[in-house]
Design a protein around this motif. Structure first.
Motif, PDB file in Angstrom:
ATOM      1  N   TRP A 122       0.824  -1.213   0.000  1.00 29.35           N
ATOM      2  CA  TRP A 122       0.000   0.000   0.000  1.00 29.35           C
ATOM      3  C   TRP A 122       0.855   1.259   0.000  1.00 29.35           C
ATOM      4  CZ3 TRP A 122      -4.704   1.577  -1.035  1.00 29.35           C
ATOM      5  CH2 TRP A 122      -5.069   2.871  -0.663  1.00 29.35           C
ATOM      6  N   GLN A 123       0.521   2.158  -0.920  1.00 31.38           N
ATOM      7  CA  GLN A 123       1.127   3.483  -0.968  1.00 31.38           C
ATOM      8  C   GLN A 123       0.022   4.514  -0.720  1.00 31.38           C
ATOM      9  OE1 GLN A 123       4.410   4.153  -1.255  1.00 31.38           O
ATOM     10  NE2 GLN A 123       4.749   1.925  -1.237  1.00 31.38           N
ATOM     11  N   PRO A 124       0.297   5.587   0.035  1.00 34.15           N
ATOM     12  CA  PRO A 124      -0.752   6.555   0.358  1.00 34.15           C
ATOM     13  C   PRO A 124      -1.359   7.180  -0.897  1.00 34.15           C
ATOM     14  CG  PRO A 124       1.416   7.454   0.853  1.00 34.15           C
ATOM     15  CD  PRO A 124       1.612   5.998   0.565  1.00 34.15           C
ATOM     16  N   GLN A 125      -2.680   7.190  -0.942  1.00 35.93           N
ATOM     17  CA  GLN A 125      -3.421   7.736  -2.072  1.00 35.93           C
ATOM     18  C   GLN A 125      -4.627   8.497  -1.546  1.00 35.93           C
ATOM     19  OE1 GLN A 125      -3.841   4.939  -5.509  1.00 35.93           O
ATOM     20  NE2 GLN A 125      -2.879   3.461  -4.149  1.00 35.93           N
ATOM     21  N   ASN A 126      -5.248   9.263  -2.439  1.00 36.86           N
ATOM     22  CA  ASN A 126      -6.387  10.078  -2.046  1.00 36.86           C
ATOM     23  C   ASN A 126      -7.613   9.203  -1.808  1.00 36.86           C
ATOM     24  OD1 ASN A 126      -8.212  12.083  -1.550  1.00 36.86           O
ATOM     25  ND2 ASN A 126      -7.929  13.148  -3.482  1.00 36.86           N
ATOM     26  N   ILE A 127      -8.061   9.128  -0.566  1.00 41.20           N
ATOM     27  CA  ILE A 127      -9.231   8.339  -0.187  1.00 41.20           C
ATOM     28  C   ILE A 127     -10.369   9.299   0.170  1.00 41.20           C
ATOM     29  CG2 ILE A 127     -10.181   6.654   1.438  1.00 41.20           C
ATOM     30  CD1 ILE A 127      -7.366   5.618   1.906  1.00 41.20           C
ATOM     31  N   MET A 128     -11.552   9.025  -0.364  1.00 43.28           N
ATOM     32  CA  MET A 128     -12.730   9.821  -0.035  1.00 43.28           C
ATOM     33  C   MET A 128     -13.584   9.091   0.992  1.00 43.28           C
ATOM     34  SD  MET A 128     -14.801  12.306  -0.074  1.00 43.28           S
ATOM     35  CE  MET A 128     -14.202  13.417  -1.348  1.00 43.28           C
ATOM     36  N   PHE A 129     -13.983   9.791   2.002  1.00 40.65           N
ATOM     37  CA  PHE A 129     -14.722   9.220   3.115  1.00 40.65           C
ATOM     38  C   PHE A 129     -15.981  10.069   3.311  1.00 40.65           C
ATOM     39  CE2 PHE A 129     -13.574   7.825   7.763  1.00 40.65           C
ATOM     40  CZ  PHE A 129     -14.738   7.133   7.842  1.00 40.65           C
ATOM     41  N   SER A 130     -17.144   9.750   2.756  1.00 42.75           N
ATOM     42  CA  SER A 130     -17.492   8.573   1.974  1.00 42.75           C
ATOM     43  C   SER A 130     -17.720   8.980   0.516  1.00 42.75           C
ATOM     44  CB  SER A 130     -18.787   7.981   2.495  1.00 42.75           C
ATOM     45  OG  SER A 130     -18.720   7.611   3.857  1.00 42.75           O
ATOM     46  N   GLY A 131     -17.658   8.037  -0.391  1.00 42.25           N
ATOM     47  CA  GLY A 131     -17.923   8.352  -1.778  1.00 42.25           C
ATOM     48  C   GLY A 131     -19.318   7.964  -2.207  1.00 42.25           C
ATOM     49  N   ASN A 132     -20.036   7.302  -1.317  1.00 37.53           N
ATOM     50  CA  ASN A 132     -21.362   6.794  -1.682  1.00 37.53           C
ATOM     51  C   ASN A 132     -22.420   7.350  -0.725  1.00 37.53           C
ATOM     52  OD1 ASN A 132     -22.949   5.185  -3.446  1.00 37.53           O
ATOM     53  ND2 ASN A 132     -23.004   3.525  -1.959  1.00 37.53           N
ATOM     54  N   SER A 161      -9.966  12.700   2.486  1.00 36.90           N
ATOM     55  CA  SER A 161     -10.969  13.724   2.192  1.00 36.90           C
ATOM     56  C   SER A 161     -12.309  13.217   2.703  1.00 36.90           C
ATOM     57  CB  SER A 161     -11.057  13.984   0.685  1.00 36.90           C
ATOM     58  OG  SER A 161      -9.819  14.433   0.175  1.00 36.90           O
ATOM     59  N   MET A 162     -13.141  14.134   3.208  1.00 40.31           N
ATOM     60  CA  MET A 162     -14.432  13.736   3.761  1.00 40.31           C
ATOM     61  C   MET A 162     -15.543  14.588   3.163  1.00 40.31           C
ATOM     62  SD  MET A 162     -13.519  13.347   7.812  1.00 40.31           S
ATOM     63  CE  MET A 162     -14.808  12.122   8.098  1.00 40.31           C
ATOM     64  N   ILE A 163     -16.724  13.987   3.034  1.00 37.21           N
ATOM     65  CA  ILE A 163     -17.898  14.761   2.633  1.00 37.21           C
ATOM     66  C   ILE A 163     -19.099  14.321   3.448  1.00 37.21           C
ATOM     67  CG2 ILE A 163     -18.426  13.160   0.723  1.00 37.21           C
ATOM     68  CD1 ILE A 163     -19.517  15.710  -0.766  1.00 37.21           C
ATOM     69  N   THR A 164     -19.848  15.292   3.948  1.00 39.40           N
ATOM     70  CA  THR A 164     -21.029  14.998   4.758  1.00 39.40           C
ATOM     71  C   THR A 164     -21.980  16.179   4.718  1.00 39.40           C
ATOM     72  OG1 THR A 164     -21.805  14.361   6.971  1.00 39.40           O
ATOM     73  CG2 THR A 164     -19.991  15.923   6.870  1.00 39.40           C
ATOM     74  N   LYS A 165     -23.219  15.947   5.129  1.00 43.96           N
ATOM     75  CA  LYS A 165     -24.176  17.030   5.317  1.00 43.96           C
ATOM     76  C   LYS A 165     -24.749  16.985   6.728  1.00 43.96           C
ATOM     77  CE  LYS A 165     -26.244  15.713   1.695  1.00 43.96           C
ATOM     78  NZ  LYS A 165     -27.115  15.584   0.514  1.00 43.96           N
ATOM     79  N   ASN A 166     -24.010  16.352   7.640  1.00 39.68           N
ATOM     80  CA  ASN A 166     -24.485  16.191   9.004  1.00 39.68           C
ATOM     81  C   ASN A 166     -23.552  16.908   9.980  1.00 39.68           C
ATOM     82  OD1 ASN A 166     -25.498  15.264  11.505  1.00 39.68           O
ATOM     83  ND2 ASN A 166     -26.167  13.353  10.574  1.00 39.68           N
TER      84      ASN A 166
END
Length: 354
Positions: A122-132, A161-166
């Motif tokens: 594993w090499q560090p990469q851009n992870i989105m939390f959450s994408g769904n 990276s994170m995305i939420t509406k809460n």
């Protein structure tokens, strides 16, 4: 059937992977009424699942990250437009009411994440939390799966990276502050409207607009980089709010804004059409036709490069407004880059007591 308050979808669409389908007939509804019984108790149920992996490789050229991770399948927020609804069919459920009332959770997600990040290749990469689905939906308050995953990321110094509406994200402010100090986190807050009335019908179980704006303010005051996503823009519902919304969030210290135009793929087209005719009967046809106008005459659009931004005059007007809004309110502002050099899968930088 009467309008189901507190829900986005107003019915269950047929799952295309299942041969048989369930229908609620008038005879049954009449019986329930005569017996003073509920035909549908409208309760949410939670089911634990046991996945073998938690990171999902993203191959779409429209998405700016390499992997996504989703501790939950289905989402109680009930946003009517949600593109993730279609994924619920893979689990044997409907993309309609089932999506927001049958929530699958992955209690072993933190262990799976740590195992993957510690793996030899594993090499560090851009992870989105959450994408769904939203990683801070209501049940997270009890289960704390997202918090435990953030603790893993902080321990190994892996960016996310994170995305939420809460507004529940503020519960984890302690972890986010530590990560932000090392340039390991960026947060996107989804705000589709400044109107609480619009929010209640389009995103029925999400945090209020006031709470979301307060969340943005708190995050930026704690030096956590924030992007606001106006996603999606729905013509004749929130398309008139671009300039005032960007102006408002710019005053709260955000570093950037983004948007997508609504697209109604798969079962979502039927779910949205049913909903819009009940919710906005006076302008339902206008809304549907304008959505079609942004996708070459179709509610459905899967074409890379145009599905997120749309085409045609309405899409051009939306794009122009966003360019103007960024120029007026966010000139020379950008999100700082994430730092991938601090990743330490073996924790060799940890100090010891002896």
């Amino acid at each position: 059937m009467d309008y189901i308050k507190g829900r986005g979808a107003q019915h269950n669409t047929h799952n295309k992977f299942i041969q048989h389908q369930h229908e609620v007939l008038d005879d049954f509804l009449n019986y329930c009424e005569a017996e003073n019984e509920l035909a549908d108790n409208n309760k949410t149920t939670y089911l634990e699942i046991h996945p073998k992996t938690i990171l999902n490789k993203v191959t779409s050229p429209d998405i700016g990250f390499s992997y996504s991770m989703n501790p939950y399948q289905g989402c109680e927020h009930g946003c009517i437009y949600c593109y993730a609804r279609n994924t619920h069919e893979y689990w044997g459920y409907s993309a309609g009411l089932d999506f927001e009332r049958k929530i699958l959770y992955k209690a072993n997600a933190p262990e799976l994440l740590e195992k993957k990040l510690r793996s030899r290749n594993w090499q560090p990469q851009n992870i989105m939390f959450s994408g769904n689905t939203d990683c801070y939906q209501p049940v997270e308050k009890k289960l704390e799966i997202t918090r435990k995953m953030l603790q893993v990321l902080l321990k190994l110094k892996h960016p996310v990276s994170m995305i939420t509406k809460n507004a529940l994200i503020l519960r984890d402010l302690d972890i986010l502050k530590e990560m932000a100090a090392m340039n390991l986190v960026r947060v996107s807050i989804s705000i589709t409207s400044l109107s609480e009335e619009t929010r209640r019908v389009v995103e029925p179980r999400t945090a209020t607009i006031k709470k979301r704006l307060e969340t943005v303010k708190t995050l930026t005051e704690n030096n956590i980089p924030v992007n606001v996503m106006m996603a999606p823009i729905i013509p004749s519902i929130n398309s008139h709010e671009i300039l005032p919304l960007v102006k408002k969030v710019s005053e709260l210290g955000v570093a950037s804004v983004g948007y997508t135009i609504v697209r109604l793929n798969g079962a979502i087209g039927e779910i949205f059409t049913n909903w819009v005719r009940k919710t906005y009967p006076d302008r339902a046809n206008k809304i549907l036709h304008q959505i079609e106008d942004t996708h070459k005459g179709s509610l459905n659009d899967s074409r890379y490069g145009s599905r997120m931004r749309g085409e045609g005059k309405i899409a051009e007007q939306i794009n122009t407004q966003f360019k103007l809004a960024r120029k007026l309110y966010l000139k020379d502002k950008t999100l700082p880059p994430l730092d991938y050099t601090k990743f330490d899968k073996y924790q060799t930088n940890q100090t010891t007591l002896f």
